[in-house]
Design a protein around this motif. Structure first.
Motif, PDB file in Angstrom:
ATOM      1  N   ARG A  20       0.813  -1.221   0.000  1.00  0.00           N
ATOM      2  CA  ARG A  20       0.000   0.000   0.000  1.00  0.00           C
ATOM      3  C   ARG A  20       0.849   1.274   0.000  1.00  0.00           C
ATOM      4  O   ARG A  20       0.331   2.356  -0.242  1.00  0.00           O
ATOM      5  CB  ARG A  20      -0.942   0.007   1.204  1.00  0.00           C
ATOM      6  CG  ARG A  20      -1.851  -1.232   1.237  1.00  0.00           C
ATOM      7  CD  ARG A  20      -2.845  -1.163   2.367  1.00  0.00           C
ATOM      8  NE  ARG A  20      -3.489  -2.450   2.581  1.00  0.00           N
ATOM      9  CZ  ARG A  20      -4.579  -2.879   1.933  1.00  0.00           C
ATOM     10  NH1 ARG A  20      -5.138  -2.102   1.021  1.00  0.00           N
ATOM     11  NH2 ARG A  20      -5.085  -4.062   2.205  1.00  0.00           N
ATOM     12  N   ASP A  36       3.398  -4.651   3.619  1.00  0.00           N
ATOM     13  CA  ASP A  36       2.522  -3.484   3.472  1.00  0.00           C
ATOM     14  C   ASP A  36       3.263  -2.290   2.877  1.00  0.00           C
ATOM     15  O   ASP A  36       2.694  -1.503   2.136  1.00  0.00           O
ATOM     16  CB  ASP A  36       1.956  -3.072   4.842  1.00  0.00           C
ATOM     17  CG  ASP A  36       1.220  -4.204   5.527  1.00  0.00           C
ATOM     18  OD1 ASP A  36       0.056  -4.445   5.163  1.00  0.00           O
ATOM     19  OD2 ASP A  36       1.819  -4.864   6.411  1.00  0.00           O
ATOM     20  N   GLU A  90      -1.586   3.025  -2.037  1.00  0.00           N
ATOM     21  CA  GLU A  90      -2.215   4.252  -1.552  1.00  0.00           C
ATOM     22  C   GLU A  90      -1.234   5.417  -1.513  1.00  0.00           C
ATOM     23  O   GLU A  90      -1.650   6.575  -1.600  1.00  0.00           O
ATOM     24  CB  GLU A  90      -2.801   4.023  -0.153  1.00  0.00           C
ATOM     25  CG  GLU A  90      -3.936   3.019  -0.122  1.00  0.00           C
ATOM     26  CD  GLU A  90      -4.514   2.838   1.268  1.00  0.00           C
ATOM     27  OE1 GLU A  90      -4.289   3.718   2.131  1.00  0.00           O
ATOM     28  OE2 GLU A  90      -5.173   1.810   1.500  1.00  0.00           O
ATOM     29  N   HIS A  96      -3.004  -1.904  -5.320  1.00  0.00           N
ATOM     30  CA  HIS A  96      -3.641  -1.421  -4.092  1.00  0.00           C
ATOM     31  C   HIS A  96      -2.851  -0.292  -3.440  1.00  0.00           C
ATOM     32  O   HIS A  96      -3.074   0.039  -2.267  1.00  0.00           O
ATOM     33  CB  HIS A  96      -3.828  -2.574  -3.108  1.00  0.00           C
ATOM     34  CG  HIS A  96      -4.769  -3.634  -3.590  1.00  0.00           C
ATOM     35  ND1 HIS A  96      -4.365  -4.648  -4.431  1.00  0.00           N
ATOM     36  CD2 HIS A  96      -6.100  -3.806  -3.380  1.00  0.00           C
ATOM     37  CE1 HIS A  96      -5.407  -5.426  -4.697  1.00  0.00           C
ATOM     38  NE2 HIS A  96      -6.467  -4.938  -4.082  1.00  0.00           N
TER      39      HIS A  96
END
Length: 526
Positions: free
Chosen positions: A150, A209, A234, A232
């Motif tokens: 992310r 992550d 961010e 995914h």
């Protein structure tokens, strides 16, 4: 014929005093074209028109001596992160952190409703940019339970990537966030295993992550690592952004930055950080920034608040700043005595915990050998360059940070972003060719509010170019440090002996290299 007539005309006017006593009415001179007359109107200067976000930045002070924002007062930041900051001895935020962290926390509290704006941060080295993005990202990702990549953090060098990775690890404590570092220090298969697990039911799945990486290694994994999924994402953080994009143009042309335009969900928020971040609208346009916000630092006069500073945007855009605590000097040297000038400078300033920058691996190697010969056991001197493997580089950097090494002789491989504590002085033995190089070299000292010194050794022929380069950053405070050649005369015999030792050492190395090469050839034949 026309030229002759014009000359005669002006001579006649001089005789009658028409030129000396009054201005000639150029418009009434029939049959003559007068060039260069002072009455001719000058062309209007074209003013630079900037995008609104560049013309209206948030100004950040670089004054690290008078910190005002307490960590405990930033209630938007999770209590657990505030406790970790306190445990690591951080009571106050630096100005860049005090501005950027709350802004990012607010921007990411409404991402389900509105896309967050992209952010550019231009601030001096050592002003706390790393923590400014680490804390908001950890807070934003704590809510996730499913493993996905992310946050992607891209850096130009292994050393800097390792430093940022360690910061993430410190503040990801007591969370389920997993951080991974890929820089090429480990075998490719080992890195793949760190990134992906192969699930029999669902196929390749992410194990992490947050991915911290160098640009080149990331491109390799995107090509060859099956299941590496950035859909995914961010956050996309590019630290030392200008250097990353210079080294990896593919990041501009679509492999990373434009990859997310094909996503069904929102693109990641881009966060760009650098001490020499380009503020050229055309270059920044290539980054496909979404409603960008610029935070930028300038060195204000003593006691002047950032809100009171009036900017001249024609000269401000593209300027680089250095910390207020940095003292800057230059020394004029002759080429043949340059190493001796450096030796005397180190003696005069009583330098330890200092870095000497040269322009090449070979130059760093020879200078380190010569300095070791000159100083004998008086100082501990080592060299560091791109020739050293990652683990050896890390060992030397740790020893230098712990005070076990007095002088590091290096190339510009160490000039970007790396945080070496308590560096007393940075010496540019080889004059920097570009302003960016000077800014990043000098940025290894005077970090986090500490005092520091940057000295550049110059041949007389380099002085004009050096001063012209500094004018690009409006630097008026670089002083000359004079070392008379007469002071070097008593060192003549010692210098000659050290040069002879250098020659012998290099010859010995060359013979050893030749033997190794011949041995390797024989092994291949057999």
């Amino acid at each position: 014929m026309m030229i002759l007539s014009t000359k005669l005309f002006w001579k006649e006017q001089e005789k009658h005093g028409d030129i000396k006593n009054k201005k000639i009415d150029v418009k009434n001179l029939e049959g003559f074209t007068v060039l260069g007359d002072e009455n001719f109107a000058k062309k209007a200067k074209v003013k630079r028109v900037l995008p609104k976000w560049l013309a209206n930045p948030t100004i950040i002070s670089v004054n690290l001596q008078n910190l005002k924002t307490k960590v405990s007062e930033v209630k938007l930041l999770d209590k657990s992160l505030r406790k970790l900051l306190k445990a690591n001895g951080i009571q106050y935020f630096f100005p860049v952190q005090a501005e950027v962290i709350p802004w990012l926390l607010k921007a990411n509290s409404h991402t389900d409703v509105i896309f967050p704006r992209d952010v550019c941060v231009s601030a001096p080295t050592g002003s706390g940019k790393t923590l400014a993005f680490v804390l908001p990202i950890i807070q934003a990702l704590k809510k996730h339970s499913v493993k996905r990549i992310r946050a992607l953090v891209i850096l130009p060098t292994q050393d800097l990537a390792n430093q940022v990775f360690k910061t993430f690890k410190i503040y990801a404590q007591n969370t389920n966030i997993d951080v991974c570092l890929i820089t090429g220090n480990h075998p490719f298969a080992t890195e793949q295993n760190q990134l992906i697990t192969d699930n029999k039911a669902f196929g390749p799945l992410s194990k992490i992550d947050i991915l911290v990486c160098t640009a080149g290694r990331l491109v390799d994994h995107l090509k060859m690592t099956k299941g590496l999924d950035l859909q995914h994402l961010e956050f996309l953080i590019i630290d030392e952004a200008d250097r990353v994009l210079e080294k990896q143009p593919s990041l501009q042309t679509g492999k990373i930055l434009n990859l997310f335009s094909l996503q069904k969900r929102r693109p990641p928020q881009k966060l760009l950080f650098s001490a020499t971040l380009s503020q050229d609208p055309e270059k920044l346009q290539k980054l496909s920034l979404f409603q960008p916000k610029l935070f930028t630092s300038i060195v204000a006069e003593s006691g002047e608040a950032p809100d009171n500073i009036v900017l001249n945007m024609e000269t401000f855009v593209g300027k680089y700043t250095t910390p207020r605590e940095l003292a800057e000097k230059y020394v004029i040297t002759s080429l043949d005595l340059k190493p001796l000038f450096l030796y005397k400078l180190i003696k005069l300033e009583k330098l330890t915990r200092s870095i000497v920058f040269t322009h090449s691996v070979e130059s760093a190697h020879r200078l380190a050998i010569l300095l070791k010969s000159l100083f004998k056991s008086e100082l501990k001197i080592e060299e560091i360059s791109s020739n050293l493997q990652g683990k050896n580089r890390s060992v030397l950097i740790d020893k230098f940070s712990n005070g076990e090494i007095d002088l590091l002789v290096c190339t510009d491989a160490l000039a970007r972003g790396i945080d070496l504590p308590n560096v007393q002085c940075v010496v540019s033995y080889s004059a920097p060719k570009y302003l960016k190089t000077y800014i990043h070299r000098a940025g290894r000292t005077a970090r986090a509010g500490e005092a520091g010194l940057a000295v550049t050794l110059l041949h007389p022929s380099q002085l004009a170019k050096f001063k012209g380069m500094l004018q690009q950053a409006d630097k008026q405070n670089v002083e000359e440090l004079t070392i008379p050649e007469e002071d070097l005369e008593p060192l003549g015999e010692q210098y000659k002996q050290s040069l002879q030792e250098l020659k012998q050492f290099i010859e010995k190395e060359e013979k050893s290299d030749l033997k190794q090469t011949m041995s390797a050839k024989r092994k291949r034949k057999t």
